[in-house]
Design an enzyme around this catalytic site. Structure first.
Site, PDB file in Angstrom:
ATOM      1  N   GLU A 197     -34.082 -48.486   6.941  1.00  0.00           N
ATOM      2  CA  GLU A 197     -34.617 -48.739   5.595  1.00  0.00           C
ATOM      3  C   GLU A 197     -34.637 -47.470   4.758  1.00  0.00           C
ATOM      4  O   GLU A 197     -35.679 -47.033   4.256  1.00  0.00           O
ATOM      5  CB  GLU A 197     -36.020 -49.355   5.694  1.00  0.00           C
ATOM      6  N   GLU A 386     -33.307 -57.167  10.664  1.00  0.00           N
ATOM      7  CA  GLU A 386     -34.746 -57.428  10.740  1.00  0.00           C
ATOM      8  C   GLU A 386     -35.040 -58.641   9.891  1.00  0.00           C
ATOM      9  O   GLU A 386     -34.561 -58.748   8.752  1.00  0.00           O
ATOM     10  CB  GLU A 386     -35.577 -56.260  10.176  1.00  0.00           C
TER      11      GLU A 386
HETATM   12  C1  BG6 Z   1     -39.776 -52.846   8.343  1.00  0.00           C
HETATM   13  C2  BG6 Z   1     -39.700 -51.745   9.355  1.00  0.00           C
HETATM   14  O1  BG6 Z   1     -40.221 -52.263   7.169  1.00  0.00           O
HETATM   15  O2  BG6 Z   1     -40.676 -53.866   8.515  1.00  0.00           O
HETATM   16  C3  BG6 Z   1     -40.378 -52.036  10.667  1.00  0.00           C
HETATM   17  O3  BG6 Z   1     -38.367 -51.336   9.572  1.00  0.00           O
HETATM   18  C4  BG6 Z   1     -41.634 -52.831  10.417  1.00  0.00           C
HETATM   19  O4  BG6 Z   1     -40.580 -50.818  11.324  1.00  0.00           O
HETATM   20  C5  BG6 Z   1     -41.263 -54.136   9.773  1.00  0.00           C
HETATM   21  O5  BG6 Z   1     -42.428 -53.038  11.547  1.00  0.00           O
HETATM   22  C6  BG6 Z   1     -42.407 -55.105   9.562  1.00  0.00           C
HETATM   23  O6  BG6 Z   1     -43.448 -54.477   8.897  1.00  0.00           O
HETATM   24  P1  BG6 Z   1     -44.922 -54.488   9.466  1.00  0.00           P
HETATM   25  O7  BG6 Z   1     -45.668 -53.638   8.568  1.00  0.00           O
HETATM   26  O8  BG6 Z   1     -45.345 -55.913   9.436  1.00  0.00           O
HETATM   27  O9  BG6 Z   1     -44.847 -53.956  10.853  1.00  0.00           O
END
Ligand code: BG6
Length: 486
Positions: A197, A386
């Site tokens: 990211e 993701e």
């Molecule tokens: C992304 C990141 O921003 O979102 C992860 O690459 C992160 O590291 C994921 O865990 C989800 O966000 P969160 O805050 O719910 O863990």
């Protein structure tokens, strides 16, 4: 039609959110090791001692006082110190991924395990051996690793003594680190991502608009160094093993105009350009986009770019375009519109969408929209690396964990990916975020669970750390077995 036979289904994690073992086998301290646990309502803090030796704490993303040094104290709980203990339980976890039929597993390497301070001449063998064991275990199970070289965990020394990414020296240090990885894992790892990211720091404009002026100036310079570092590393990977494929990784999201008011449409276009295409274009096309100058001028902040940098950017364009996608957001010129939350993608609230318990919109169609936009723009193979739903899961008396909300969320996004593929998009992989419960990056809690696998650990670090299968575990297994046809 539908998903190609060789589509790579799998899951994703990051080192600091799951490994634990923060000071084991020669690992150096990472800046994120000084981050406490928070919740949806209480922020995470970075703890430190100030220049007079007095302890203090700063809300995550806020600057520490001049001269302060990160430090850890007994009275706080630091959730990355034990994570979910993947460091010791990786065999068990990989066996569970294999049981679901994973074809690919995205994980990251902790820089401070390989170079504890980031500046050593020789790498830490114990760190290299740990990841070798993990990759060999994956290979044994026919799971392809997809490795993020840098996922939010800079060796503390680089952050505090060298000033972090604003210092150009980090380009060489990063290249050195990545070259060690490529040499070491040649033949074991084919897919690499340079920076997780990478566009995330640009979003401080939305978090704290008033403070963003001076900060964004340094963000432009930091990002420039990361672009050059990434490009040099793409070139290095190809040199070391022409079979390696290297991707960029951006925080993605669809941005819609809140209304058909032309000002809203322009606001949405500007936001998508500045939040996303600014980084995407530079990494995929090898030069800054046409709107960059105006973006810099708005903050009086043109980064220093050398002639050699321009050459490096051109020669190191990525092979793959990958991104995270959790939700969409709306842009508007109307500052009275109701606001929404999101994974960076804060904007106006969309009346057509449902929102998760953490306030992130749920919008599968936005993923189809984004996939089409990206493929049209870059014509590169895409990967959704993701995507997921963070929710509170309840363990029933009989040990079952029913998570129909998660299944519904993923189903919606699988439908969207299938549609995009049928639209003609070249989508190669889907790695569901937090395939095993792990520490939340934004809040530092365990309660916000994403996994197919439940980890018995509470927000305060208590629990057995045992693993249990949720309903979504069995469902995702069917998704993979049917190649997305459930
Ligand atoms: C992304 C990141 O921003 O979102 C992860 O690459 C992160 O590291 C994921 O865990 C989800 O966000 P969160 O805050 O719910 O863990």
């Amino acid at each position: 039609m539908g998903f190609p036979a060789d589509f790579l289904w799998g899951g994703a994690t990051a080192a600091n959110q799951c490994e634990g073992a923060w000071d084991v086998d020669g690992k150096g301290m990472s800046a994120s090791d000084a981050m406490t646990a928070g919740t949806l309502t209480d922020p995470r803090y970075t703890t430190y001692v100030d220049q007079d030796g007095k302890p203090g704490k700063a809300v995550m993303f806020e600057d520490l006082p001049e001269g302060a040094r990160r430090a850890v104290f007994e009275e706080y709980y630091y959730p990355y110190h034990d994570g979910i203990d993947f460091y010791h339980k990786y065999k068990e976890d990989i066996a569970l991924f294999a049981e679901m039929g994973f074809k690919i597993f995205r994980m990251s390497i902790s820089w401070a395990r390989i170079f504890p301070k980031g500046i050593e001449k020789e790498p830490n063998r114990a760190g290299l051996e740990f990841y070798r064991r993990v990759f060999e275990e994956l290979k044994k199970r026919d799971i392809e690793p997809l490795v993020t070289i840098f996922h939010y965990d800079l060796p503390l020394y680089l952050e505090e003594e060298l000033g972090g990414w604003v210092n150009r020296d980090l380009i060489d240090l990063y290249e050195k680190y990545a070259r060690v990885l490529f040499q070491e894992y040649k033949g074991l790892v084919k897919y690499w991502l340079t920076f997780n990211e990478i566009n995330g720091p640009l979003m401080i404009r939305h978090f704290a608009p008033k403070e963003s002026g001076p900060k964004i100036r340094s963000v432009f310079q930091q990002l420039h160094h990361q672009f050059v570092a990434s490009a040099r590393v793409v070139r290095a990977a190809h040199e070391i093993d022409p079979g390696m494929q290297v991707g960029c990784m951006l925080a993605g999201g669809a941005t819609y105009p809140l209304t058909c008011d032309p000002d809203d449409v322009l606001a949405a276009q500007k936001r998508q350009q500045e939040d996303f295409y600014y980084c995407g274009d530079t990494m995929a096309r090898g030069e800054y986009p046409h709107f960059a100058k105006r973006f810099w001028n708005a903050f009086d902040a043109e980064p220093d770019i050398t002639e050699q940098d321009r050459i490096d950017l051109k020669e190191g364009t990525v092979d793959l375009f990958t991104f995270s996608y959790y939700s969409s957001s709306c842009a508007t010129a109307n500052d009275k519109a109701e606001k929404a939350k999101g994974n960076f993608t804060m904007g106006a609230k969309n009346p057509y969408l449902e929102y998760s318990e953490w306030g992130w919109s749920i919008d599968g169609k936005g993923l189809r929209y984004l996939l089409n936009e990206l493929y049209a723009r870059y014509q590169l193979p895409l990967m959704v690396v993701e995507n997921g739903l963070g929710a509170v899961d309840v363990v029933e008396k009989d040990g079952a964990i029913h998570d129909p909300y998660r299944i519904a969320y993923i189903q919606e996004h699988i439908t969207a990916m299938k549609e995009a593929i049928e639209d003609g998009v070249d989508l190669r992989a889907y790695t569901y975020w937090g395939c095993i419960d792990l520490v939340s990056a934004s809040t530092g809690e365990m309660k916000k669970r994403y996994g197919f696998i439940y980890v018995d650990k509470n927000n305060d670090g208590s629990g057995s750390f045992n693993r249990y299968k949720k309903d979504s575990f069995y469902w995702y297994k069917k998704v993979i077995a049917s190649n997305g046809e459930v």
